[in-house]
Design a protein around this motif. Structure first.
Motif, PDB file in Angstrom:
ATOM      1  N   ASP A   1      -0.607   8.111   1.828  1.00 14.44           N
ATOM      2  CA  ASP A   1      -0.229   7.679   0.474  1.00 14.44           C
ATOM      3  C   ASP A   1      -1.107   6.521  -0.004  1.00 14.44           C
ATOM      4  O   ASP A   1      -1.212   6.272  -1.207  1.00 14.44           O
ATOM      5  N   LYS A   2      -1.736   5.820   0.925  1.00  9.51           N
ATOM      6  CA  LYS A   2      -2.678   4.741   0.564  1.00  9.51           C
ATOM      7  C   LYS A   2      -4.104   5.134   0.954  1.00  9.51           C
ATOM      8  O   LYS A   2      -4.944   4.270   1.237  1.00  9.51           O
ATOM      9  N   TYR A   3      -4.367   6.409   0.957  1.00  2.00           N
ATOM     10  CA  TYR A   3      -5.695   6.922   1.299  1.00  2.00           C
ATOM     11  C   TYR A   3      -6.186   6.321   2.621  1.00  2.00           C
ATOM     12  O   TYR A   3      -7.354   5.993   2.777  1.00  2.00           O
ATOM     13  N   ASN A   4      -5.228   6.124   3.533  1.00  2.00           N
ATOM     14  CA  ASN A   4      -5.521   5.653   4.894  1.00  2.00           C
ATOM     15  C   ASN A   4      -6.208   4.283   4.923  1.00  2.00           C
ATOM     16  O   ASN A   4      -7.028   4.004   5.812  1.00  2.00           O
TER      17      ASN A   4
ATOM     18  N   VAL B   1     -10.908   7.179   5.358  1.00  2.00           N
ATOM     19  CA  VAL B   1     -10.302   5.852   5.194  1.00  2.00           C
ATOM     20  C   VAL B   1     -10.916   5.243   3.931  1.00  2.00           C
ATOM     21  O   VAL B   1     -12.133   5.229   3.772  1.00  2.00           O
ATOM     22  N   SER B   2     -10.058   4.760   3.030  1.00  2.00           N
ATOM     23  CA  SER B   2     -10.558   4.250   1.741  1.00  2.00           C
ATOM     24  C   SER B   2     -10.980   2.786   1.813  1.00  2.00           C
ATOM     25  O   SER B   2     -11.297   2.180   0.795  1.00  2.00           O
ATOM     26  N   GLY B   3     -10.966   2.229   3.020  1.00  2.00           N
ATOM     27  CA  GLY B   3     -11.439   0.855   3.177  1.00  2.00           C
ATOM     28  C   GLY B   3     -10.352  -0.073   3.651  1.00  2.00           C
ATOM     29  O   GLY B   3      -9.235   0.360   3.960  1.00  2.00           O
ATOM     30  N   ALA B   4     -10.700  -1.343   3.715  1.00  2.00           N
ATOM     31  CA  ALA B   4      -9.677  -2.340   4.021  1.00  2.00           C
ATOM     32  C   ALA B   4      -8.646  -2.299   2.903  1.00  2.00           C
ATOM     33  O   ALA B   4      -8.984  -2.012   1.741  1.00  2.00           O
ATOM     34  N   ASP B   5      -7.400  -2.588   3.255  1.00  2.00           N
ATOM     35  CA  ASP B   5      -6.330  -2.606   2.253  1.00  2.00           C
ATOM     36  C   ASP B   5      -6.588  -3.780   1.301  1.00  2.00           C
ATOM     37  O   ASP B   5      -6.621  -4.948   1.721  1.00  2.00           O
ATOM     38  N   ILE B   6      -6.768  -3.450   0.034  1.00  2.00           N
ATOM     39  CA  ILE B   6      -7.193  -4.485  -0.921  1.00  2.00           C
ATOM     40  C   ILE B   6      -6.076  -5.518  -1.129  1.00  2.00           C
ATOM     41  O   ILE B   6      -6.350  -6.696  -1.360  1.00  2.00           O
ATOM     42  N   GLY B   7      -4.821  -5.086  -1.000  1.00  2.00           N
ATOM     43  CA  GLY B   7      -3.705  -6.044  -1.062  1.00  2.00           C
ATOM     44  C   GLY B   7      -3.800  -7.056   0.076  1.00  2.00           C
ATOM     45  O   GLY B   7      -3.644  -8.266  -0.118  1.00  2.00           O
TER      46      GLY B   7
HETATM   47  N1  COA Z   1      -6.532  -0.528  -0.392  1.00  2.00           N
HETATM   48  C1  COA Z   1      -5.250  -0.399  -0.777  1.00  2.00           C
HETATM   49  N2  COA Z   1      -4.773   0.692  -1.411  1.00  2.00           N
HETATM   50  C2  COA Z   1      -5.646   1.677  -1.669  1.00  2.00           C
HETATM   51  C3  COA Z   1      -7.008   1.604  -1.298  1.00  2.00           C
HETATM   52  C4  COA Z   1      -7.430   0.435  -0.633  1.00  2.00           C
HETATM   53  N3  COA Z   1      -8.708   0.287  -0.186  1.00  2.00           N
HETATM   54  N4  COA Z   1      -7.622   2.735  -1.706  1.00  2.00           N
HETATM   55  C5  COA Z   1      -6.680   3.493  -2.275  1.00  2.00           C
HETATM   56  N5  COA Z   1      -5.489   2.863  -2.263  1.00  2.00           N
HETATM   57  C6  COA Z   1      -4.200   3.340  -2.787  1.00  2.00           C
HETATM   58  C7  COA Z   1      -4.087   3.179  -4.279  1.00  2.00           C
HETATM   59  O1  COA Z   1      -3.674   1.874  -4.609  1.00  2.00           O
HETATM   60  C8  COA Z   1      -3.046   4.217  -4.601  1.00  2.00           C
HETATM   61  O2  COA Z   1      -1.789   3.738  -4.210  1.00  2.00           O
HETATM   62  P1  COA Z   1      -0.519   3.859  -5.248  1.00  2.00           P
HETATM   63  O3  COA Z   1      -0.349   5.346  -5.420  1.00  2.00           O
HETATM   64  O4  COA Z   1       0.595   3.200  -4.510  1.00  2.00           O
HETATM   65  O5  COA Z   1      -0.952   3.177  -6.490  1.00  2.00           O
HETATM   66  C9  COA Z   1      -3.386   5.353  -3.624  1.00  2.00           C
HETATM   67  O6  COA Z   1      -4.105   4.736  -2.549  1.00  2.00           O
HETATM   68  C10 COA Z   1      -4.280   6.410  -4.213  1.00  2.00           C
HETATM   69  O7  COA Z   1      -5.381   5.772  -4.807  1.00  2.00           O
HETATM   70  P2  COA Z   1      -5.830   6.024  -6.330  1.00  2.00           P
HETATM   71  O8  COA Z   1      -6.743   4.919  -6.726  1.00  2.00           O
HETATM   72  O9  COA Z   1      -4.638   6.265  -7.187  1.00  2.00           O
HETATM   73  O10 COA Z   1      -6.596   7.412  -6.163  1.00  2.00           O
HETATM   74  P3  COA Z   1      -7.887   7.946  -6.932  1.00  2.00           P
HETATM   75  O11 COA Z   1      -8.068   9.343  -6.461  1.00  2.00           O
HETATM   76  O12 COA Z   1      -7.752   7.687  -8.392  1.00  2.00           O
HETATM   77  O13 COA Z   1      -9.100   7.032  -6.409  1.00  2.00           O
HETATM   78  C11 COA Z   1     -10.427   5.877  -4.742  1.00  2.00           C
HETATM   79  C12 COA Z   1      -9.461   7.035  -5.043  1.00  2.00           C
HETATM   80  C13 COA Z   1     -10.644   5.882  -3.235  1.00  2.00           C
HETATM   81  C14 COA Z   1     -11.758   6.096  -5.462  1.00  2.00           C
HETATM   82  C15 COA Z   1      -9.797   4.548  -5.222  1.00  2.00           C
HETATM   83  O14 COA Z   1      -8.497   4.448  -4.694  1.00  2.00           O
HETATM   84  C16 COA Z   1     -10.564   3.325  -4.785  1.00  2.00           C
HETATM   85  O15 COA Z   1     -11.566   2.984  -5.398  1.00  2.00           O
HETATM   86  N6  COA Z   1     -10.083   2.645  -3.729  1.00  2.00           N
HETATM   87  C17 COA Z   1     -10.661   1.389  -3.290  1.00  2.00           C
HETATM   88  C18 COA Z   1     -11.915   1.621  -2.539  1.00  2.00           C
HETATM   89  C19 COA Z   1     -12.530   0.311  -2.077  1.00  2.00           C
HETATM   90  O16 COA Z   1     -12.900  -0.540  -2.862  1.00  2.00           O
HETATM   91  N7  COA Z   1     -12.644   0.168  -0.755  1.00  2.00           N
HETATM   92  C20 COA Z   1     -13.251  -0.984  -0.149  1.00  2.00           C
HETATM   93  C21 COA Z   1     -12.213  -1.991   0.161  1.00  2.00           C
HETATM   94  S1  COA Z   1     -12.976  -3.355   0.994  1.00  2.00           S
END
Ligand code: COA
Length: 261
Positions: free
Chosen positions: A23-26, A63-69
């Motif tokens: 749910d948080k894209y891992n 994995v979408s990266g470190a949790d930004i929160g």
């Molecule tokens: N940290 C925390 N939460 C994340 C995340 C991250 N790195 N990447 C994705 N999520 C969460 C989103 O907040 C969302 O959660 P929600 O449904 O509770 O709001 C869920 O994962 C799905 O992401 P969403 O952005 O809605 O999907 P999308 O298909 O529109 O976009 C990405 C996907 C991966 C392009 C986009 O989520 C993104 O850019 N993520 C951040 C990537 C990043 O900067 N990574 C480096 C961190 S150092």
């Protein structure tokens, strides 16, 4: 060990480590990272596991990266340094495993996700995968090894292009620049990764570890030192049972059975 965000499954002599926070894209928070760490310890200690696949749950993200929160909650520079060191330690642990590790990149591999994949030995990507180091857009640099491993894998210019723009690339472009070694349809990804892992699992484990170590360590030293690492490993391997088995099996025209001794 029961874990919330990391699943381990076993098939023959291979293990599949799945980062399971779809749910948080891992995304990697403290708990996910601690669970990955514990899972790696478990797999390292299990002699029956000869090769490992790392992947992400679902079909959206590796994995979408470190949790930004989590990143936003970092209160001070020392806390941020500690976070970065923890992420780096995780990547070093993967790299220093004596067993081969394959990243099966089933979607987004961004930031810490790409850094995790780059610590693996071989990367296979789904055709739907998108890879990048988007940290610049958050005002930070890649902190889990990206500034160091990306140039080692794709060269300085391409690493700077990716890190300074923060742009994502698709799987085909990642293949073209050598960031991944194979691209397959998403539906075939796990079968491909398992077939490769099972092939590696039939190889002599001490020799696999020696080759992996010589390549990783050799790239950090000059050629002469790298060559001496290679010769020392050659010497050690020539005294193993698996070396006798491999050479005897060839001469006896049969398949070798390696035992890791
Ligand atoms: N940290 C925390 N939460 C994340 C995340 C991250 N790195 N990447 C994705 N999520 C969460 C989103 O907040 C969302 O959660 P929600 O449904 O509770 O709001 C869920 O994962 C799905 O992401 P969403 O952005 O809605 O999907 P999308 O298909 O529109 O976009 C990405 C996907 C991966 C392009 C986009 O989520 C993104 O850019 N993520 C951040 C990537 C990043 O900067 N990574 C480096 C961190 S150092």
């Amino acid at each position: 060990m029961a874990q919330e965000f990391v699943l381990i499954s076993r098939e023959e002599n291979i293990a599949i480590l799945t980062i399971n926070r779809p749910d948080k894209y891992n995304a990697l928070n403290d708990q996910v990272m601690a669970e990955i760490d514990a899972a790696l310890d478990e797999l390292r200690a299990d002699d029956d596991v000869r090769a490992i696949i790392m992947t992400g749950a679902g079909d959206k993200a590796f994995v979408s990266g470190a949790d930004i929160g989590m990143l936003q909650d970092l209160k001070s520079s020392p806390e941020a340094v500690a976070n970065s060191r923890r992420g780096q330690a995780m990547t070093l642990k993967i790299e220093s495993l004596s067993k081969p590790v394959i990243a099966a990149i089933n979607g987004y591999a961004l930031g810490g996700g790409l850094e995790l994949a780059m610590a693996c030995d071989i990367r296979i990507a789904a055709d739907t995968a998108r890879l990048g180091q988007p940290e610049i857009n958050l005002g930070i640099n890649p902190g889990y090894g990206g500034t160091q491993r990306l140039p080692r894998l794709v060269g300085k210019g391409m690493a700077k292009l990716l890190i300074l723009t923060g742009d994502m690339i698709d799987a085909e472009e990642a293949l073209r620049i050598g960031l991944v070694q194979k691209v397959v349809p998403l539906a075939d990804l796990m079968d491909e990764a398992k077939a490769l892992a099972k092939k590696l699992a039939t190889k002599p484990p001490l020799t696999l570890a020696a080759c992996k170590g010589a390549i990783d360590l050799g790239l950090e030293v000059d050629l002469e030192r790298g060559l001496s690492i290679e010769s020392l490993e050659f010497g050690v391997l020539c005294s193993t049972e698996d070396y006798k088995e491999g050479t005897s099996a060839f001469l006896e025209k049969r398949k070798p059975v390696f035992k890791g001794r």
